[in-house]
Design a protein around this motif. Structure first.
Motif, PDB file in Angstrom:
ATOM      1  N   PRO A  12      19.744   2.332 -11.534  1.00 53.11           N
ATOM      2  CA  PRO A  12      18.886   2.942 -10.581  1.00 53.11           C
ATOM      3  C   PRO A  12      17.637   3.525 -11.392  1.00 53.11           C
ATOM      4  CG  PRO A  12      21.135   3.509  -9.949  1.00 53.11           C
ATOM      5  CD  PRO A  12      20.899   2.687 -11.365  1.00 53.11           C
ATOM      6  N   ILE A  13      16.357   3.362 -10.787  1.00 53.14           N
ATOM      7  CA  ILE A  13      15.251   3.732 -11.422  1.00 53.14           C
ATOM      8  C   ILE A  13      14.656   5.369 -10.882  1.00 53.14           C
ATOM      9  CG2 ILE A  13      12.713   3.337 -11.661  1.00 53.14           C
ATOM     10  CD1 ILE A  13      13.916   0.214 -10.975  1.00 53.14           C
ATOM     11  N   PRO A  14      14.737   6.403 -12.021  1.00 50.98           N
ATOM     12  CA  PRO A  14      14.045   7.540 -11.393  1.00 50.98           C
ATOM     13  C   PRO A  14      12.744   7.581 -10.927  1.00 50.98           C
ATOM     14  CG  PRO A  14      15.345   7.723 -13.726  1.00 50.98           C
ATOM     15  CD  PRO A  14      15.234   6.199 -13.233  1.00 50.98           C
ATOM     16  N   VAL A  15      12.366   8.165 -10.036  1.00 50.60           N
ATOM     17  CA  VAL A  15      11.035   8.111  -9.343  1.00 50.60           C
ATOM     18  C   VAL A  15      10.623   9.502  -8.985  1.00 50.60           C
ATOM     19  CG1 VAL A  15      10.701   5.496  -8.867  1.00 50.60           C
ATOM     20  CG2 VAL A  15      11.941   7.212  -7.047  1.00 50.60           C
ATOM     21  N   THR A  16       9.174   9.760  -8.927  1.00 48.54           N
ATOM     22  CA  THR A  16       8.714  11.079  -8.340  1.00 48.54           C
ATOM     23  C   THR A  16       7.428  10.616  -7.532  1.00 48.54           C
ATOM     24  OG1 THR A  16       7.335  11.064 -10.100  1.00 48.54           O
ATOM     25  CG2 THR A  16       9.076  12.271 -10.537  1.00 48.54           C
ATOM     26  N   LEU A  17       7.311  11.360  -6.506  1.00 46.95           N
ATOM     27  CA  LEU A  17       5.945  11.262  -5.562  1.00 46.95           C
ATOM     28  C   LEU A  17       4.823  11.591  -6.413  1.00 46.95           C
ATOM     29  CD1 LEU A  17       7.719  12.077  -2.234  1.00 46.95           C
ATOM     30  CD2 LEU A  17       7.404   9.825  -3.011  1.00 46.95           C
ATOM     31  N   GLY A  18       3.985  11.004  -6.432  1.00 47.69           N
ATOM     32  CA  GLY A  18       2.736  11.484  -7.199  1.00 47.69           C
ATOM     33  C   GLY A  18       1.638  11.774  -6.246  1.00 47.69           C
ATOM     34  N   ALA A  19       0.286  11.608  -6.592  1.00 43.68           N
ATOM     35  CA  ALA A  19      -1.048  11.782  -5.779  1.00 43.68           C
ATOM     36  C   ALA A  19      -1.077  11.025  -4.542  1.00 43.68           C
ATOM     37  CB  ALA A  19      -2.187  11.795  -6.726  1.00 43.68           C
ATOM     38  N   LEU A  20      -1.898  11.571  -3.702  1.00 47.88           N
ATOM     39  CA  LEU A  20      -2.230  10.589  -2.572  1.00 47.88           C
ATOM     40  C   LEU A  20      -3.588   9.779  -3.121  1.00 47.88           C
ATOM     41  CD1 LEU A  20      -2.479  12.998   0.544  1.00 47.88           C
ATOM     42  CD2 LEU A  20      -0.727  11.390  -0.076  1.00 47.88           C
ATOM     43  N   GLY A  21      -3.611   8.452  -2.660  1.00 45.24           N
ATOM     44  CA  GLY A  21      -4.710   7.693  -2.833  1.00 45.24           C
ATOM     45  C   GLY A  21      -5.153   6.784  -1.796  1.00 45.24           C
ATOM     46  N   SER A  22      -6.242   5.944  -1.991  1.00 45.86           N
ATOM     47  CA  SER A  22      -6.394   5.068  -0.859  1.00 45.86           C
ATOM     48  C   SER A  22      -6.846   3.685  -1.188  1.00 45.86           C
ATOM     49  CB  SER A  22      -7.565   5.791   0.053  1.00 45.86           C
ATOM     50  OG  SER A  22      -8.566   6.096  -0.717  1.00 45.86           O
ATOM     51  N   ARG A  56     -11.956   3.507   7.179  1.00 45.10           N
ATOM     52  CA  ARG A  56     -10.599   2.801   7.639  1.00 45.10           C
ATOM     53  C   ARG A  56      -9.865   2.639   6.418  1.00 45.10           C
ATOM     54  NH1 ARG A  56     -10.715  -0.372  12.250  1.00 45.10           N
ATOM     55  NH2 ARG A  56      -9.572  -2.055  10.853  1.00 45.10           N
ATOM     56  N   ALA A  57      -9.275   3.460   5.953  1.00 45.21           N
ATOM     57  CA  ALA A  57      -8.618   3.349   4.673  1.00 45.21           C
ATOM     58  C   ALA A  57      -7.278   3.069   4.998  1.00 45.21           C
ATOM     59  CB  ALA A  57      -8.746   4.639   3.769  1.00 45.21           C
ATOM     60  N   THR A  58      -6.477   2.829   3.960  1.00 46.93           N
ATOM     61  CA  THR A  58      -4.938   2.623   3.779  1.00 46.93           C
ATOM     62  C   THR A  58      -4.664   3.779   3.007  1.00 46.93           C
ATOM     63  OG1 THR A  58      -4.775   0.232   3.875  1.00 46.93           O
ATOM     64  CG2 THR A  58      -3.077   1.322   2.747  1.00 46.93           C
ATOM     65  N   LEU A  59      -4.074   4.663   3.375  1.00 45.31           N
ATOM     66  CA  LEU A  59      -3.722   6.159   2.689  1.00 45.31           C
ATOM     67  C   LEU A  59      -2.321   6.132   2.283  1.00 45.31           C
ATOM     68  CD1 LEU A  59      -4.939   8.864   2.048  1.00 45.31           C
ATOM     69  CD2 LEU A  59      -4.199   9.689   4.304  1.00 45.31           C
ATOM     70  N   TRP A  60      -2.124   6.417   0.990  1.00 49.05           N
ATOM     71  CA  TRP A  60      -0.649   6.032   0.377  1.00 49.05           C
ATOM     72  C   TRP A  60      -0.541   7.242  -0.351  1.00 49.05           C
ATOM     73  CZ3 TRP A  60      -1.844   5.688  -4.676  1.00 49.05           C
ATOM     74  CH2 TRP A  60      -3.037   5.063  -4.959  1.00 49.05           C
ATOM     75  N   GLN A  61       0.776   7.663  -0.842  1.00 56.36           N
ATOM     76  CA  GLN A  61       1.420   8.197  -1.817  1.00 56.36           C
ATOM     77  C   GLN A  61       1.863   7.536  -2.983  1.00 56.36           C
ATOM     78  OE1 GLN A  61       3.457  12.044  -0.529  1.00 56.36           O
ATOM     79  NE2 GLN A  61       3.402  12.825  -2.711  1.00 56.36           N
ATOM     80  N   ALA A  62       1.446   7.902  -4.165  1.00 56.11           N
ATOM     81  CA  ALA A  62       1.898   7.191  -5.471  1.00 56.11           C
ATOM     82  C   ALA A  62       3.438   7.360  -5.760  1.00 56.11           C
ATOM     83  CB  ALA A  62       1.128   7.690  -6.503  1.00 56.11           C
ATOM     84  N   MET A  75      -0.813   6.130   6.158  1.00 56.14           N
ATOM     85  CA  MET A  75      -1.548   5.624   7.321  1.00 56.14           C
ATOM     86  C   MET A  75      -2.260   4.475   6.964  1.00 56.14           C
ATOM     87  SD  MET A  75      -3.237   9.248   8.269  1.00 56.14           S
ATOM     88  CE  MET A  75      -4.087   8.626   9.604  1.00 56.14           C
ATOM     89  N   ARG A  76      -2.864   3.780   8.059  1.00 59.04           N
ATOM     90  CA  ARG A  76      -3.949   2.784   8.187  1.00 59.04           C
ATOM     91  C   ARG A  76      -4.889   3.151   8.971  1.00 59.04           C
ATOM     92  NH1 ARG A  76      -1.172  -1.180   5.589  1.00 59.04           N
ATOM     93  NH2 ARG A  76       1.260  -0.865   5.624  1.00 59.04           N
TER      94      ARG A  76
END
Ligand code: 2AM
Length: 174
Positions: free
Chosen positions: A69-79, A85-91, A128-129
């Motif tokens: 299992p791979i430890p992960v954390t949620l990071g910054a928002l990016g696009s 008309r951006a694709t908005l994501w969280q790292a 979001m898209r």
């Protein structure tokens, strides 16, 4: 069929992402990805011959063998894309584990003669898209810890009103 392989995030992180998504709803016009569709794409195959699904499942088992299992954390928002008309994501950050997993899967795909989108891997989950992020401020994302345990081959169906992702095969990292 349209296929992709994705890491699934733990429940606690999915809940935190849902909260961020709900706050975005108040701040940013655009199309929201339903929380049930949150994932981290490791390899996007696109249109693939359905008769090769069993082969793909076996290939995924092999590629994931040896990964814990791979430890992960949620990071910054990016696009990606234009601000209106951006694709908005969280790292999604993992100290290299997700990158190593994506690399192992992509190498097996190439070896097996499967084509996939060769764009560099950037671990993220799309919230979001077609988002208009040209005005207003994005909310501060929340941080959450957890581990990726499941890697899934998904079928993506775009024909209806909503995108439907159907899991075809899941490997549990052990
Ligand atoms: P995205 O969320 O950043 O758009 C299913 O479409 C998943 O595959 C999405 O997570 C999407 O990433 C990802 N994906 C990667 N490359 C893609 C491509 N060329 N076309 C569509 N989706 C792609």
């Amino acid at each position: 069929m349209r296929l992709f392989i994705a890491a699934e995030l733990p429940q606690e992180q999915l809940e935190v992402l849902s909260e961020t998504s709900a706050r975005l709803r108040d701040a940013v016009p655009g199309r929201y990805v339903p929380p049930s569709n949150f994932h981290v794409t490791l390899a996007f195959l696109g249109e693939t011959d359905g008769s090769r699904v069993a082969e793909l499942a076996e290939l995924l088992d092999d590629a994931c063998a040896g990964f814990e299992p791979i430890p992960v954390t949620l990071g910054a928002l990016g696009s990606f894309g234009k601000a209106r008309r951006a694709t908005l994501w969280q790292a999604v950050e993992s100290d290299g584990g997700l990158e190593a997993l994506a690399d192992a899967i992509r190498r097996r795909l190439a070896h097996g003669g499967f084509s996939y989108d060769e764009k560099g891997f950037l671990a993220h989950t799309t919230l979001m898209r077609s988002a208009d992020i040209s005005r207003g401020e994005l909310p501060m994302p929340q941080v959450a810890w957890g581990s990726v345990e499941d890697v899934t081959l998904f079928k993506s169906d775009l024909s209806g009103k909503h995108t439907v992702y159907t899991p075809l095969h899941t490997v549990r990292l052990a």
